[in-house]
Design a protein around this motif. Structure first.
Motif, PDB file in Angstrom:
ATOM      1  N   ASP A 321     -23.317  -5.012  22.974  1.00  0.00           N
ATOM      2  CA  ASP A 321     -22.824  -4.152  21.895  1.00  0.00           C
ATOM      3  C   ASP A 321     -23.970  -3.351  21.269  1.00  0.00           C
ATOM      4  O   ASP A 321     -23.835  -2.154  20.985  1.00  0.00           O
ATOM      5  CB  ASP A 321     -22.137  -4.988  20.826  1.00  0.00           C
ATOM      6  CG  ASP A 321     -20.783  -5.515  21.267  1.00  0.00           C
ATOM      7  OD1 ASP A 321     -20.244  -5.004  22.263  1.00  0.00           O
ATOM      8  OD2 ASP A 321     -20.277  -6.446  20.626  1.00  0.00           O
ATOM      9  N   GLU A 325     -23.696   0.583  21.542  1.00  0.00           N
ATOM     10  CA  GLU A 325     -23.366   1.264  20.291  1.00  0.00           C
ATOM     11  C   GLU A 325     -24.560   1.999  19.699  1.00  0.00           C
ATOM     12  O   GLU A 325     -24.393   2.938  18.914  1.00  0.00           O
ATOM     13  CB  GLU A 325     -22.825   0.254  19.267  1.00  0.00           C
ATOM     14  CG  GLU A 325     -21.536  -0.428  19.704  1.00  0.00           C
ATOM     15  CD  GLU A 325     -20.403   0.544  19.963  1.00  0.00           C
ATOM     16  OE1 GLU A 325     -20.383   1.621  19.329  1.00  0.00           O
ATOM     17  OE2 GLU A 325     -19.550   0.248  20.814  1.00  0.00           O
ATOM     18  N   SER A 330     -22.774   7.116  22.971  1.00  0.00           N
ATOM     19  CA  SER A 330     -21.717   6.108  22.871  1.00  0.00           C
ATOM     20  C   SER A 330     -20.429   6.659  22.268  1.00  0.00           C
ATOM     21  O   SER A 330     -19.336   6.431  22.787  1.00  0.00           O
ATOM     22  CB  SER A 330     -22.218   4.915  22.049  1.00  0.00           C
ATOM     23  OG  SER A 330     -21.198   3.967  21.851  1.00  0.00           O
ATOM     24  N   ARG A 334     -16.874   6.893  24.223  1.00  0.00           N
ATOM     25  CA  ARG A 334     -15.736   6.088  23.778  1.00  0.00           C
ATOM     26  C   ARG A 334     -14.511   6.973  23.534  1.00  0.00           C
ATOM     27  O   ARG A 334     -13.390   6.610  23.900  1.00  0.00           O
ATOM     28  CB  ARG A 334     -16.096   5.316  22.509  1.00  0.00           C
ATOM     29  CG  ARG A 334     -15.002   4.344  22.054  1.00  0.00           C
ATOM     30  CD  ARG A 334     -15.420   3.611  20.790  1.00  0.00           C
ATOM     31  NE  ARG A 334     -16.587   2.793  21.003  1.00  0.00           N
ATOM     32  CZ  ARG A 334     -16.559   1.578  21.561  1.00  0.00           C
ATOM     33  NH1 ARG A 334     -15.398   1.072  21.976  1.00  0.00           N
ATOM     34  NH2 ARG A 334     -17.675   0.881  21.711  1.00  0.00           N
ATOM     35  N   GLU A 335     -14.720   8.099  22.915  1.00  0.00           N
ATOM     36  CA  GLU A 335     -13.598   9.020  22.664  1.00  0.00           C
ATOM     37  C   GLU A 335     -12.972   9.483  23.975  1.00  0.00           C
ATOM     38  O   GLU A 335     -11.741   9.544  24.105  1.00  0.00           O
ATOM     39  CB  GLU A 335     -14.083  10.214  21.855  1.00  0.00           C
ATOM     40  CG  GLU A 335     -14.444   9.880  20.414  1.00  0.00           C
ATOM     41  CD  GLU A 335     -15.060  11.059  19.689  1.00  0.00           C
ATOM     42  OE1 GLU A 335     -15.168  12.140  20.318  1.00  0.00           O
ATOM     43  OE2 GLU A 335     -15.446  10.899  18.508  1.00  0.00           O
ATOM     44  N   GLU A 338     -10.923   6.611  25.443  1.00  0.00           N
ATOM     45  CA  GLU A 338      -9.668   6.399  24.717  1.00  0.00           C
ATOM     46  C   GLU A 338      -8.644   7.468  25.067  1.00  0.00           C
ATOM     47  O   GLU A 338      -7.448   7.177  25.187  1.00  0.00           O
ATOM     48  CB  GLU A 338      -9.944   6.366  23.217  1.00  0.00           C
ATOM     49  CG  GLU A 338     -10.705   5.120  22.766  1.00  0.00           C
ATOM     50  CD  GLU A 338     -11.077   5.164  21.299  1.00  0.00           C
ATOM     51  OE1 GLU A 338     -10.872   6.226  20.661  1.00  0.00           O
ATOM     52  OE2 GLU A 338     -11.586   4.135  20.786  1.00  0.00           O
ATOM     53  N   SER A 343     -10.943   1.568  28.575  1.00  0.00           N
ATOM     54  CA  SER A 343     -11.987   1.052  27.697  1.00  0.00           C
ATOM     55  C   SER A 343     -13.295   1.767  27.998  1.00  0.00           C
ATOM     56  O   SER A 343     -13.492   2.316  29.096  1.00  0.00           O
ATOM     57  CB  SER A 343     -12.180  -0.453  27.899  1.00  0.00           C
ATOM     58  OG  SER A 343     -12.912  -0.719  29.087  1.00  0.00           O
ATOM     59  N   LEU A 344     -14.185   1.768  27.032  1.00  0.00           N
ATOM     60  CA  LEU A 344     -15.498   2.365  27.242  1.00  0.00           C
ATOM     61  C   LEU A 344     -16.210   1.705  28.413  1.00  0.00           C
ATOM     62  O   LEU A 344     -16.867   2.373  29.220  1.00  0.00           O
ATOM     63  CB  LEU A 344     -16.332   2.227  25.962  1.00  0.00           C
ATOM     64  CG  LEU A 344     -17.817   2.592  26.079  1.00  0.00           C
ATOM     65  CD1 LEU A 344     -17.993   4.042  26.506  1.00  0.00           C
ATOM     66  CD2 LEU A 344     -18.524   2.329  24.751  1.00  0.00           C
ATOM     67  N   TYR A 345     -16.058   0.391  28.543  1.00  0.00           N
ATOM     68  CA  TYR A 345     -16.790  -0.338  29.574  1.00  0.00           C
ATOM     69  C   TYR A 345     -16.228  -0.053  30.962  1.00  0.00           C
ATOM     70  O   TYR A 345     -16.975  -0.011  31.953  1.00  0.00           O
ATOM     71  CB  TYR A 345     -16.790  -1.829  29.240  1.00  0.00           C
ATOM     72  CG  TYR A 345     -17.464  -2.089  27.917  1.00  0.00           C
ATOM     73  CD1 TYR A 345     -18.844  -2.109  27.824  1.00  0.00           C
ATOM     74  CD2 TYR A 345     -16.729  -2.246  26.743  1.00  0.00           C
ATOM     75  CE1 TYR A 345     -19.485  -2.301  26.612  1.00  0.00           C
ATOM     76  CE2 TYR A 345     -17.349  -2.432  25.521  1.00  0.00           C
ATOM     77  CZ  TYR A 345     -18.731  -2.461  25.465  1.00  0.00           C
ATOM     78  OH  TYR A 345     -19.362  -2.636  24.267  1.00  0.00           O
TER      79      TYR A 345
END
Length: 457
Positions: A321, A325, A330, A334-335, A338, A343-345
């Motif tokens: 994390d 992050e 990041s 992430r956006e 989504e 997922s980001l991962y």
């Protein structure tokens, strides 16, 4: 339908699950916890907030499960330290705060002072007690708040949950041997405490009234310690009088599941990797094995008649994390994930695949390395003062750079795990399989280029 209620309190949330007698999961629910970080090395909770989160998660899970008859309740939790005042009323160690989280490191000097005694009981924690355990925290409390502590009782969080549910002060052998230096092989009625050791480290007050402040009676995990009291029953949404079992440390609850997974499971050579905010690597042996820098051997911590060894990484999921992050790319990554319903991962794993091509993902980090001890080294170096590092940074701040850093963090955890397993092997512990479970699943989106194998070479 008969069913069981399991309640798990982790670092960041309380979770409840309802399972039937065959082990089928009927419903789950979770409620976030407020972890207070007012300063460096500080990590605290309000026990009232923990209990409220437990109740909300339990009531929701039972509501989702529908018409079931709850016939048993079990708790597991992190090894945070709860301070309880006279008559069972919480007592604050700081204003309105009465629970010191496992990852609070203010007691590092106290751990060092305990180690300096060279007492024989330290053999059962690899030769060096951790500030994440309870004796250093208790020593810090008694130095810092001597007047408040004279009348207090002290519970490991898993035991405090059974106390709140039943009113019983019977403690779990699991927490006592793993975090309190109790020697359960000597008995379950307080014989495992060493008053000479407590006196030597400045905690002789804990021996008063037959060790009442820290526990007079202990029970193996899974043993019924009481019945659900009326007030607690209303809070949890479960029937009054339901049997409540002796608790488990959260990692040991995970180890119980994976080490015994499958019919006629052979535990010989299997090591569980419990992947959460921190990581725990737990092995069971028939005879005590002493490994420098590795906690244990712990008698009966998981199963009667066995000894447990526990290695681990203080920052594991928390490390990933922190790396992800803290990167400039990041938020945008992430956006984008989504928007795609991913997922980001997952997104980072796919990008690593594309970047690696046929050469393999290991090529991506030839010049980028993470030293993962951002919260000290739990095992096998047993040095809480170590700090992490990243070598090989460039001026790049794009998503490819983020993916490489994420991969380097995973590799760092893998190398740390290998170091721990090799240390145990060197002392004669058989390690033939690594069985993984826990909360990393969302973080470890592995592809064909990043395989996880159950076999340990």
């Amino acid at each position: 339908m008969n069913a069981y209620l399991g309640i798990d309190v982790g670092t960041g949330s309380a979770r409840a699950g309802v399972v039937d007698e065959s082990g089928r999961l009927l419903a789950t629910a979770a409620c976030d916890l407020e972890l207070l970080r007012p300063g460096d090395d500080h990590a605290e909770y309000r026990s009232s907030g923990i209990w409220e989160a437990v109740g909300r998660a339990s009531r929701e899970a039972l509501s989702l499960a529908g018409s079931v008859d709850i016939v048993g309740i079990g708790f597991d939790a992190t090894c945070s330290l709860v301070v309880v005042g006279s008559g069972g009323v919480s007592t604050a160690v700081d204003p309105e705060i009465d629970t010191i989280a496992w990852l609070d490191h203010r007691a590092i000097p106290d751990a060092e002072a305990i180690d300096a005694t060279g007492h024989d009981v330290l053999r059962h924690v690899g030769g060096s007690v951790s500030a994440e355990m309870q004796m250093p925290k208790l020593r810090w409390l008694h130095r810092t708040f001597p007047d408040r502590m004279r009348e207090a009782e002290f519970f490991d969080l898993p035991d405090w949950l059974t106390f709140m549910a039943t009113g019983s002060r019977t403690r779990s052998v699991c927490s006592a041997v793993c975090k309190w230096l109790y020697q359960a092989e000597r008995g379950y009625a307080g014989e495992g405490w060493n008053p000479e050791f407590l006196s030597r480290i400045g905690l002789e007050t804990l021996s008063r009234d037959g060790f009442a402040p820290i526990g007079r009676q202990f029970a193996p995990p899974g043993t019924a310690v009481g019945e659900l009291a009326p007030e607690a029953a209303a809070h949890l949404g479960a029937p009054v009088g339901t049997k409540v079992s002796a608790s488990l440390i959260d990692a040991y609850a995970g180890a119980l599941g994976v080490l015994l997974a499958g019919k006629d499971a052979d535990m010989d050579g299997r090591v569980s990797l419990i992947a959460g905010t921190s990581a725990c690597h737990i092995a069971l042996t028939q005879d005590p094995v002493f490994v420098p820098g590795v906690w244990g051997p712990y008698h009966g911590a998981l199963l009667p008649g066995t000894w447990a060894l526990e290695a681990g990484q203080s920052a594991a999921g928390a490390l990933l994390d922190r790396l992800v992050e803290g990167h400039a790319a990041s938020a945008s990554a992430r956006e984008a994930a989504e928007r795609a319903g991913r997922s980001l991962y997952d997104r980072l794993a796919e990008r690593i695949d594309r970047m690696a091509g046929k050469e393999g993902s290991h090529r991506l980090t030839e010049r980028l390395h993470v030293q993962p001890d951002f919260l000290g080294n739990r095992a096998p170096l047993a040095d809480p003062t170590r700090r992490g590092a990243i070598s090989g940074l460039t001026l790049s701040m794009d998503e490819d750079d983020l993916a490489r850093l994420y991969l380097a963090g995973i590799q760092a955890l893998a190398h740390g795990t290998r170091q721990m397993l090799d240390t145990m092997r060197a002392k004669g512990v058989t390690v033939s399989a690594l069985v993984v479970t826990g909360g990393w699943r969302g973080r470890l989106s592995m592809s064909a280029n990043m395989p996880i194998s159950a076999a340990c070479p």
